[in-house]
Scaffold this motif. Structure first.
Motif, PDB file in Angstrom:
ATOM      1  N   THR A   1       0.831  -1.211   0.000  1.00 27.13           N
ATOM      2  CA  THR A   1       0.000   0.000   0.000  1.00 27.13           C
ATOM      3  C   THR A   1       0.861   1.256   0.000  1.00 27.13           C
ATOM      4  O   THR A   1       0.393   2.332   0.307  1.00 27.13           O
ATOM      5  CB  THR A   1      -0.914   0.016   1.245  1.00 27.13           C
ATOM      6  N   GLU A   2       2.130   1.087  -0.333  1.00 27.56           N
ATOM      7  CA  GLU A   2       3.070   2.208  -0.269  1.00 27.56           C
ATOM      8  C   GLU A   2       3.655   2.543  -1.642  1.00 27.56           C
ATOM      9  O   GLU A   2       4.792   2.994  -1.742  1.00 27.56           O
ATOM     10  CB  GLU A   2       4.207   1.870   0.711  1.00 27.56           C
ATOM     11  N   ILE A   3       2.871   2.298  -2.674  1.00 25.85           N
ATOM     12  CA  ILE A   3       3.357   2.591  -4.024  1.00 25.85           C
ATOM     13  C   ILE A   3       3.172   4.074  -4.330  1.00 25.85           C
ATOM     14  O   ILE A   3       2.074   4.610  -4.215  1.00 25.85           O
ATOM     15  CB  ILE A   3       2.596   1.743  -5.069  1.00 25.85           C
ATOM     16  N   SER A   4       4.246   4.714  -4.714  1.00 22.15           N
ATOM     17  CA  SER A   4       4.206   6.143  -5.024  1.00 22.15           C
ATOM     18  C   SER A   4       3.695   6.352  -6.448  1.00 22.15           C
ATOM     19  O   SER A   4       4.081   5.624  -7.366  1.00 22.15           O
ATOM     20  CB  SER A   4       5.615   6.725  -4.896  1.00 22.15           C
ATOM     21  N   ALA A   5       2.853   7.376  -6.635  1.00 23.91           N
ATOM     22  CA  ALA A   5       2.359   7.690  -7.981  1.00 23.91           C
ATOM     23  C   ALA A   5       3.515   8.072  -8.893  1.00 23.91           C
ATOM     24  O   ALA A   5       3.435   7.933 -10.111  1.00 23.91           O
ATOM     25  CB  ALA A   5       1.330   8.805  -7.921  1.00 23.91           C
ATOM     26  N   SER A   6       4.625   8.523  -8.310  1.00 22.96           N
ATOM     27  CA  SER A   6       5.780   8.885  -9.127  1.00 22.96           C
ATOM     28  C   SER A   6       6.855   7.783  -9.111  1.00 22.96           C
ATOM     29  O   SER A   6       7.996   8.014  -9.501  1.00 22.96           O
ATOM     30  CB  SER A   6       6.372  10.227  -8.656  1.00 22.96           C
ATOM     31  N   GLY A   7       6.464   6.579  -8.667  1.00 21.10           N
ATOM     32  CA  GLY A   7       7.389   5.450  -8.687  1.00 21.10           C
ATOM     33  C   GLY A   7       7.413   4.786 -10.059  1.00 21.10           C
ATOM     34  O   GLY A   7       6.762   5.244 -11.007  1.00 21.10           O
ATOM     35  N   TYR A   8       8.147   3.698 -10.149  1.00 14.23           N
ATOM     36  CA  TYR A   8       8.275   2.994 -11.440  1.00 14.23           C
ATOM     37  C   TYR A   8       8.800   1.587 -11.202  1.00 14.23           C
ATOM     38  O   TYR A   8       9.522   1.324 -10.233  1.00 14.23           O
ATOM     39  CB  TYR A   8       9.267   3.745 -12.346  1.00 14.23           C
ATOM     40  N   CYS A   9       8.407   0.663 -12.048  1.00 13.22           N
ATOM     41  CA  CYS A   9       9.041  -0.656 -12.070  1.00 13.22           C
ATOM     42  C   CYS A   9       9.049  -1.175 -13.502  1.00 13.22           C
ATOM     43  O   CYS A   9       8.432  -0.567 -14.386  1.00 13.22           O
ATOM     44  CB  CYS A   9       8.321  -1.636 -11.127  1.00 13.22           C
ATOM     45  N   VAL A  10       9.729  -2.289 -13.735  1.00  7.94           N
ATOM     46  CA  VAL A  10       9.916  -2.801 -15.102  1.00  7.94           C
ATOM     47  C   VAL A  10       8.609  -3.326 -15.721  1.00  7.94           C
ATOM     48  O   VAL A  10       8.552  -3.551 -16.930  1.00  7.94           O
ATOM     49  CB  VAL A  10      11.000  -3.902 -15.162  1.00  7.94           C
ATOM     50  N   ALA A  11       7.549  -3.479 -14.910  1.00  3.04           N
ATOM     51  CA  ALA A  11       6.278  -3.967 -15.453  1.00  3.04           C
ATOM     52  C   ALA A  11       5.363  -2.820 -15.894  1.00  3.04           C
ATOM     53  O   ALA A  11       4.205  -3.046 -16.239  1.00  3.04           O
ATOM     54  CB  ALA A  11       5.559  -4.830 -14.409  1.00  3.04           C
ATOM     55  N   TRP A  12       5.890  -1.615 -15.922  1.00  7.22           N
ATOM     56  CA  TRP A  12       5.079  -0.449 -16.296  1.00  7.22           C
ATOM     57  C   TRP A  12       4.378  -0.688 -17.637  1.00  7.22           C
ATOM     58  O   TRP A  12       5.001  -1.165 -18.598  1.00  7.22           O
ATOM     59  CB  TRP A  12       5.965   0.802 -16.392  1.00  7.22           C
ATOM     60  N   ALA A  13       3.095  -0.370 -17.675  1.00  5.22           N
ATOM     61  CA  ALA A  13       2.324  -0.472 -18.921  1.00  5.22           C
ATOM     62  C   ALA A  13       1.391   0.725 -18.972  1.00  5.22           C
ATOM     63  O   ALA A  13       0.637   0.969 -18.025  1.00  5.22           O
ATOM     64  CB  ALA A  13       1.532  -1.769 -18.945  1.00  5.22           C
ATOM     65  N   LYS A  14       1.456   1.460 -20.052  1.00  2.00           N
ATOM     66  CA  LYS A  14       0.694   2.715 -20.176  1.00  2.00           C
ATOM     67  C   LYS A  14      -0.807   2.492 -19.988  1.00  2.00           C
ATOM     68  O   LYS A  14      -1.386   1.576 -20.574  1.00  2.00           O
ATOM     69  CB  LYS A  14       0.956   3.362 -21.529  1.00  2.00           C
ATOM     70  N   LYS A  15      -1.364   3.365 -19.133  1.00  2.94           N
ATOM     71  CA  LYS A  15      -2.804   3.342 -18.877  1.00  2.94           C
ATOM     72  C   LYS A  15      -3.536   3.716 -20.167  1.00  2.94           C
ATOM     73  O   LYS A  15      -3.133   4.653 -20.857  1.00  2.94           O
ATOM     74  CB  LYS A  15      -3.118   4.380 -17.795  1.00  2.94           C
ATOM     75  N   ALA A  16      -4.572   2.963 -20.502  1.00  3.73           N
ATOM     76  CA  ALA A  16      -5.319   3.230 -21.743  1.00  3.73           C
ATOM     77  C   ALA A  16      -6.178   4.481 -21.642  1.00  3.73           C
ATOM     78  O   ALA A  16      -6.564   4.909 -20.624  1.00  3.73           O
ATOM     79  CB  ALA A  16      -6.205   2.039 -22.086  1.00  3.73           C
TER      80      ALA A  16
END
Ligand code: SF4
Length: 95
Positions: A80-95
């Motif tokens: 529950t601590e994911i930052s909106a400005s974070g990132y990881c290798v599974a990033w996939a653009k929101k449609a």
């Protein structure tokens, strides 16, 4: 004003309960916050964006209650601590 023994006991009980509640509330609030260290590591999560890519624009991101609150990620259960400005290798653009 005279307080009999039963009233005194009742007041003492209420006072004791009132003193015990704030720490219990704090503990219950803490239990909501958590991270999924194993998945963070395997997905190379970081609290900073990768160029234009960030959790806030990822289809897996679950926003917090308020815009500045941390949120969650559909790929990281219990985190529950994911930052909106974070990132990881599974990033996939929101449609
Ligand atoms: Fe952020 Fe990665 Fe989850 Fe997307 S998949 S929300 S980039 S942690």
């Amino acid at each position: 004003m005279k307080v009999d023994l039963n009233q005194r006991r009742r007041l003492l009980k209420i006072g004791t309960t009132a003193l015990a509640l704030p720490p219990l509330f704090a503990i219950s609030q803490m239990s909501h916050a958590g991270t999924n260290a194993a998945l963070r590591s395997s997905l190379k999560y970081q609290d900073t964006p990768q160029g234009e890519k960030q959790c806030g624009t990822c289809m897996q991101f679950v926003p917090g209650k308020k815009p500045k609150d941390k949120g969650g990620c559909k790929l990281m259960p219990g985190d529950t601590e994911i930052s909106a400005s974070g990132y990881c290798v599974a990033w996939a653009k929101k449609a």
